[in-house]
Design an enzyme around this catalytic site. Sequence first.
Site, short mmCIF file in Angstrom:
data_model
loop_
_atom_site.label_atom_id
_atom_site.label_comp_id
_atom_site.label_asym_id
_atom_site.label_seq_id
_atom_site.Cartn_x
_atom_site.Cartn_y
_atom_site.Cartn_z
N SER A 429 49.04 41.32 50.34
CA SER A 429 47.63 40.97 50.26
C SER A 429 47.30 39.85 51.24
CB SER A 429 47.29 40.51 48.84
OG SER A 429 47.90 39.25 48.56
N ASP A 430 46.07 39.84 51.72
CA ASP A 430 45.59 38.64 52.35
C ASP A 430 45.57 37.55 51.28
OD1 ASP A 430 44.47 36.82 54.11
OD2 ASP A 430 43.00 38.24 54.90
N TRP A 431 45.51 36.31 51.72
CA TRP A 431 45.70 35.19 50.80
C TRP A 431 44.54 35.10 49.81
CZ3 TRP A 431 49.56 36.21 53.36
CH2 TRP A 431 50.69 35.40 53.49
#
EC number: 3.2.1.21
Length: 1045
Positions: A429-431
């Site tokens: 995932s992106d952060w």
Amino acid sequence: MAPPDSTHGGSFRDHLKTNDRSSTSKGKQRYAPLHEAIPEEISSFRSPSEYADADTDSDSDHENSGSYQLRPVDRYGSHHSSAFIPVIRDDGGVETYLDSITEAEQELLSASKQYDLFDDDDSDDLDSDEEATLRYKLKDRLKRRRARLQAWPPVKYARIWWRTLLAVIVTLAVVVWGFLSFAVSHREEPKVWPMVPSDSWFPSPKGGTLKHWEESYKKAQSLVRNMTLVEKVNITTGIGWQMGLCVGNTGLRFADHVSAFPAGITTGSTWNRELMRERGVAMGREARLKGVNVLLGPSMGPLGMMPAGGRNWEGFGSDPVLQAVAAAETIRGIQSNGVMATAKHFVMNEQEHFRQPFEWGIPTALSSNVGDRALHEVFAWPFAESIRADVASVMCSYQMVNNSHACENSKLLNGILKDELGFQGFVQSDWLAQRSGINSVLGGLDMSMPGDGLHWVDGKSLWGSELTRAVLNTSVPVERLNDMVTRIVAAWYHLGQDTWERPPPEGNGGPNFSSWTNDKVGWLHTGSNDGSYAVVNHYVDAQGTGPEAHSIIARKVAAEGTVLLKNVDRTLPLSRNASSPSGGILRVGIYGDDAGPASGPNACPDRGCNQGTLATGWGSGTVEFPYLVSPIEALESAWSTEIESTAYLRNAVMPADAVDKDLCLVFVNADSGEGYISAGGIHGDRNDLFLQKGGDTLVRTVASNCGGGQGKTVIVIHAVGPVVMESWIDLPGVHAVLLSNLPGQESGNALMDVLFGEVDASGRLPYTIGKSLEDYGPGAQVLYEPNAPVPQADFLDALYIDYRHFDRYNITPRFEFGFGLSYTTFELSDLSISPLQRKSRSPPPRPADAVAPPVYDTSLPDPASALFPTGFQPIFKYIYPYLSNLDGTAPRNYSFYPKGYNETQSPSPAGGGAGGHPALYEEMVSVKLQVSNTGDRKGQEVVQLYVSFPPDVTEEGDWVEVDSDADKTGEKQRERMKIEFPERVLRNFTKIELEPSERREVQMTLSRKDLSYWSTREQNWVMPEGKFQIWVGRSSRDLPLMGEY
């Protein structure tokens, strides 16, 4: 990724603590993330008249607009923008609103359904009674909300009610008649997407099916089969923001002794495959020396559909093929060092506005709505090539796609990425892009980063211990967890990281620097401050030395990425021995804030301000500059003879400042970046395409007065993307224009190389420069204000991105895609086109998996084995896989699975290999031509190959009834649907260097995929019948050679 900068971590945590209804200040309505905001909003619903009095700071211009003002709270706790959402005034409107927030795979009312398993305060799940109570309360609040609306006093109709009624009836009749007429005569795709979830695709395909990953998966299987449940979960979940030593992106963010390379957009402007790879090699080498396993780049999303998009500069240009080639070469370079590259952001992350709810004070992120054909032919194309380049990781994006969060969108992650494109690595995932627990597991997410759940540094993960619990209670199949872990471990083996030599200094092989402090000694877990102090920075210089210095490749990329847009009477290159036209000393004026160092390159966290010369955009895609050679510094030693120079390092100058100059060098810029930073009134995405900080006025002032009208003015632009320059580009005083993009640390040196002709001006535009923002079309505009409770960005014409739109509507750009002047001239001739294979409509049937994926024992362990070990002292807010108790671990009948979960999908006929069906990448056509340097200087030409598809392509559509004789029964047949294509599309390119009078043959090829379109009916790539036109030239509109295939 978009974490807040560490230097402001305290402020951001303070914001999180106050981003709650119970602690709002008077007159300021604050909105928490969805799972908190919705129930509270419902319980405190007020009528419009009450809202009118709620915000004492509301704009008087909107007092009677039927709207109330949302004031998003940014990471620093300040109010930068307002979003106006229509007030719902009737019961039907409430029902519509409530329907909208309960769709999209149970995402938008996740407080009552989704987060019951994954949002606890003490690592304890809600038991069944608590779940029922929560659902009951929520339903009760909804009923009370509707009851209040129904209790509103009725409207008192005027005495002319019958006239009003008649007018309404007539109006409705006209509208209905017009709609029906339009529907019958104009059968097209709807111009808006209904707010419904994306298609589903389950179960998540297992990795380990391709031959070249076989050995890595065998090793991974041997390791994973011996792991405990908590060990498996531990691999899938990050430990929390600031709980480790490093965070990385394009380059090494927050690290010492690393290079600030030119941005992706500059790299794309080189159109040089070799330089693209060399830059990747250097980046991977620095990551390796710093002990970093995974580099969070390259970026190929955003693609640049919106020219004002804030993060376009991280990618390589606004064409899927250019973006794909540059991304693939970068990946090969990075991974040649044994460092994993990450293809991001998958997919449709085209604007910064509303990408994250907590950044904008909205219930949930916007939805990027796109059709299946445009998704395949435009936005997924670079990711397919990245998978062919063997990328180890893919990062899913923040926003929703077709109203399903990208990091749990099963159609994207399972159906397209893992099945159709054959991705063997892991999806991270992106952060903080993960918005659910179980749905994201089943939807195809393999790794949650940075491990935190819905807030930064709160110690509550959507996975971690909650994933352990979900596996034990059978909500998540253990075989899905096994595949997640195996993908991650297989990627580790695939890059040879099990045999890595430990980076200097000798240690445990991990990072030898801290992203959170420059001091030698610091916290091991900054997000916890638990007292764990140690040596965290070893100051390892990763920049290379001598002929291996990375500054060399950085300078080459910056120079070749500089685009010469205008050059009247060969003003450029300048002479280092120049004198005044009158024979005296050359008088030079240097103008603009962009020429100077100002406060230095690292003055603002994450480069989040526009001051001094612009060498990069802002956000997580930046690094700490080791140094920055500004233009003014490089100009000090540029001439070999004496000159008289005066610097005006400001954007406000007087005409008199230029009248006595022979040569005027004007430096201007346009900046943007990631959405968590606002600078200069820009909230990530640019507000327009003009130069910033009064740059246009500066250019006009200097160009109109340089030398009293007799001097020569050269404009140097540093920009994140296209710049509209209509107010000055045709001024007679503007003799030359250089677009240097974002050149990185070697900015000034690289500029001098081009300005004085040490290297040819060989950059080419990676996007179109229009004459106005409107030239790019309505589908290319950033959505600056919410248009619904869940903002909807409809990519209706996404097939016609950038130059394709200009071609479609015959719009004359200022400078077309692929344009760029040289200091010499070239001639293209002798085009020949040779078929390499016979045409066929579709690829052969999908090949069977080359290898069977690993198989594991799926029995569940004793839940007690997942408890914290006796005597274990957890670090505060650190994310662990262990359970603190056994609540909720008994098998349960979980019923909130996403729609379609129990429907098994068929494998895509377009799959079967890395990047798709292997036949898609077979060469179909060979294209040859001769390129001659007809000038008097050595130079480089970019040879660009475009394809026009055959006209009148159709395919079978729906069954329709056909006219028949009166004595016969009606018959049905399939109608033929016309397939529309862009006028021409880039399909290949090469860059060639030639000496004066040198002539050389250039050969390029076209694959089956290059000559195919995505059929939404057949769900496959189709090569149409008919004649293709193959164009070769210097830009999308300078194509002197054409042949047919």
